[in-house]
Design a protein around this motif. Structure first.
Motif, PDB file in Angstrom:
ATOM      1  N   SER A 117       1.264  16.196   1.040  1.00 45.66           N
ATOM      2  CA  SER A 117       2.706  15.924   1.119  1.00 45.66           C
ATOM      3  C   SER A 117       3.084  14.614   0.428  1.00 45.66           C
ATOM      4  N   MET A 118       2.127  13.700   0.296  1.00 43.23           N
ATOM      5  CA  MET A 118       2.377  12.396  -0.324  1.00 43.23           C
ATOM      6  C   MET A 118       1.860  12.315  -1.757  1.00 43.23           C
ATOM      7  N   SER A 119       1.377  13.412  -2.306  1.00 45.42           N
ATOM      8  CA  SER A 119       0.663  13.390  -3.587  1.00 45.42           C
ATOM      9  C   SER A 119       1.447  12.718  -4.716  1.00 45.42           C
ATOM     10  N   GLU A 120       2.760  12.852  -4.734  1.00 46.32           N
ATOM     11  CA  GLU A 120       3.562  12.230  -5.796  1.00 46.32           C
ATOM     12  C   GLU A 120       3.570  10.707  -5.701  1.00 46.32           C
ATOM     13  N   ASN A 121       3.326  10.173  -4.511  1.00 49.42           N
ATOM     14  CA  ASN A 121       3.374   8.731  -4.307  1.00 49.42           C
ATOM     15  C   ASN A 121       1.996   8.069  -4.308  1.00 49.42           C
ATOM     16  N   THR A 150       7.211  -1.400  -3.312  1.00 49.02           N
ATOM     17  CA  THR A 150       6.008  -2.135  -2.943  1.00 49.02           C
ATOM     18  C   THR A 150       4.832  -1.166  -2.956  1.00 49.02           C
ATOM     19  N   LYS A 151       3.647  -1.717  -2.853  1.00 43.89           N
ATOM     20  CA  LYS A 151       2.432  -0.909  -2.773  1.00 43.89           C
ATOM     21  C   LYS A 151       1.898  -0.980  -1.352  1.00 43.89           C
ATOM     22  N   GLU A 152       1.257   0.114  -0.954  1.00 52.12           N
ATOM     23  CA  GLU A 152       0.651   0.188   0.375  1.00 52.12           C
ATOM     24  C   GLU A 152      -0.793   0.643   0.207  1.00 52.12           C
ATOM     25  N   LEU A 153      -1.715  -0.112   0.779  1.00 54.15           N
ATOM     26  CA  LEU A 153      -3.129   0.255   0.801  1.00 54.15           C
ATOM     27  C   LEU A 153      -3.411   0.850   2.173  1.00 54.15           C
ATOM     28  N   MET A 154      -3.808   2.098   2.195  1.00 58.10           N
ATOM     29  CA  MET A 154      -4.101   2.786   3.459  1.00 58.10           C
ATOM     30  C   MET A 154      -5.596   3.039   3.527  1.00 58.10           C
ATOM     31  N   ILE A 155      -6.215   2.526   4.571  1.00 62.12           N
ATOM     32  CA  ILE A 155      -7.651   2.684   4.781  1.00 62.12           C
ATOM     33  C   ILE A 155      -7.865   3.602   5.976  1.00 62.12           C
ATOM     34  N   CYS A 156      -8.536   4.724   5.745  1.00 64.94           N
ATOM     35  CA  CYS A 156      -8.803   5.699   6.807  1.00 64.94           C
ATOM     36  C   CYS A 156     -10.270   5.595   7.229  1.00 64.94           C
ATOM     37  N   THR A 157     -10.462   5.332   8.506  1.00 64.20           N
ATOM     38  CA  THR A 157     -11.793   5.124   9.073  1.00 64.20           C
ATOM     39  C   THR A 157     -11.974   6.028  10.284  1.00 64.20           C
ATOM     40  N   PRO A 158     -13.122   6.677  10.410  1.00 63.74           N
ATOM     41  CA  PRO A 158     -13.359   7.524  11.585  1.00 63.74           C
ATOM     42  C   PRO A 158     -13.350   6.721  12.888  1.00 63.74           C
ATOM     43  N   ASP A 182       2.635   4.221  -3.785  1.00 65.05           N
ATOM     44  CA  ASP A 182       3.848   3.592  -4.291  1.00 65.05           C
ATOM     45  C   ASP A 182       4.964   3.926  -3.317  1.00 65.05           C
ATOM     46  N   ARG A 183       5.513   2.894  -2.683  1.00 62.05           N
ATOM     47  CA  ARG A 183       6.542   3.088  -1.671  1.00 62.05           C
ATOM     48  C   ARG A 183       7.928   3.108  -2.297  1.00 62.05           C
ATOM     49  N   ASP A 229      -7.138  -2.346  -7.658  1.00 55.36           N
ATOM     50  CA  ASP A 229      -6.354  -3.218  -8.523  1.00 55.36           C
ATOM     51  C   ASP A 229      -4.935  -3.447  -7.983  1.00 55.36           C
ATOM     52  N   VAL A 230      -4.873  -3.846  -6.703  1.00 50.37           N
ATOM     53  CA  VAL A 230      -3.600  -4.213  -6.082  1.00 50.37           C
ATOM     54  C   VAL A 230      -3.726  -5.612  -5.492  1.00 50.37           C
ATOM     55  N   ALA A 231      -2.597  -6.212  -5.178  1.00 52.39           N
ATOM     56  CA  ALA A 231      -2.578  -7.560  -4.605  1.00 52.39           C
ATOM     57  C   ALA A 231      -3.249  -7.575  -3.228  1.00 52.39           C
ATOM     58  N   GLU A 232      -3.628  -8.763  -2.804  1.00 55.47           N
ATOM     59  CA  GLU A 232      -4.248  -8.946  -1.492  1.00 55.47           C
ATOM     60  C   GLU A 232      -3.359  -8.333  -0.400  1.00 55.47           C
ATOM     61  N   PRO A 233      -3.919  -7.491   0.462  1.00 55.13           N
ATOM     62  CA  PRO A 233      -3.090  -6.810   1.466  1.00 55.13           C
ATOM     63  C   PRO A 233      -2.794  -7.670   2.693  1.00 55.13           C
TER      64      PRO A 233
END
Length: 115
Positions: A26-30, A51-59, A46-47, A83-87
């Motif tokens: 559902s988010m593939s375009e972003n 802005t940019k959002e880094l999403m980390i998925c962890t079990p 890409d929001r 290659d994004v700014a410090e989160p």
């Protein structure tokens, strides 16, 4: 470069992988970048507010093994890889069934990250 928003995502493995796949579709375009090693998945989004959002998925089953310092280090390393700014911490998502101990660990982590 503007700071990247950090979203931590914890998921029931393998029970919630279909939910993450559905979210990803559902988010593939972003989604501008994806990286996966074993059960660790990260995305750059890409929001709509430019802005940019880094999403980390962890079990969830990696908790409480991981501490806040390790999560922050992982986020910094992934920011370099993508290659994004410090989160900076933004929010937490949970997919699937979560146990009380896991939720307590996540809540503590969120409190530490918000300070």
């Amino acid at each position: 470069m503007e700071q990247t928003k950090l979203t931590l995502c914890f998921y029931e493995n393998p029970g919630a992988l279909k939910e993450i796949e559905h979210w990803e579709n559902s988010m593939s375009e972003n989604i501008t970048s994806k990286w996966q090693v074993s059960s660790e998945i990260s995305y750059v989004i890409d929001r709509s507010d430019n802005t940019k959002e880094l999403m980390i998925c962890t079990p969830l089953d990696t908790l409480p093994i991981r501490d806040v310092g390790e999560i922050i280090q992982m986020a910094s390393n992934l920011a370099i890889l993508h290659d994004v700014a410090e989160p900076k911490y933004y929010k937490t998502l949970i997919f699937g069934r979560v146990k009380v101990k896991e939720l307590m660990c996540i809540t503590t982590m969120m409190q530490l990250l918000e300070d």
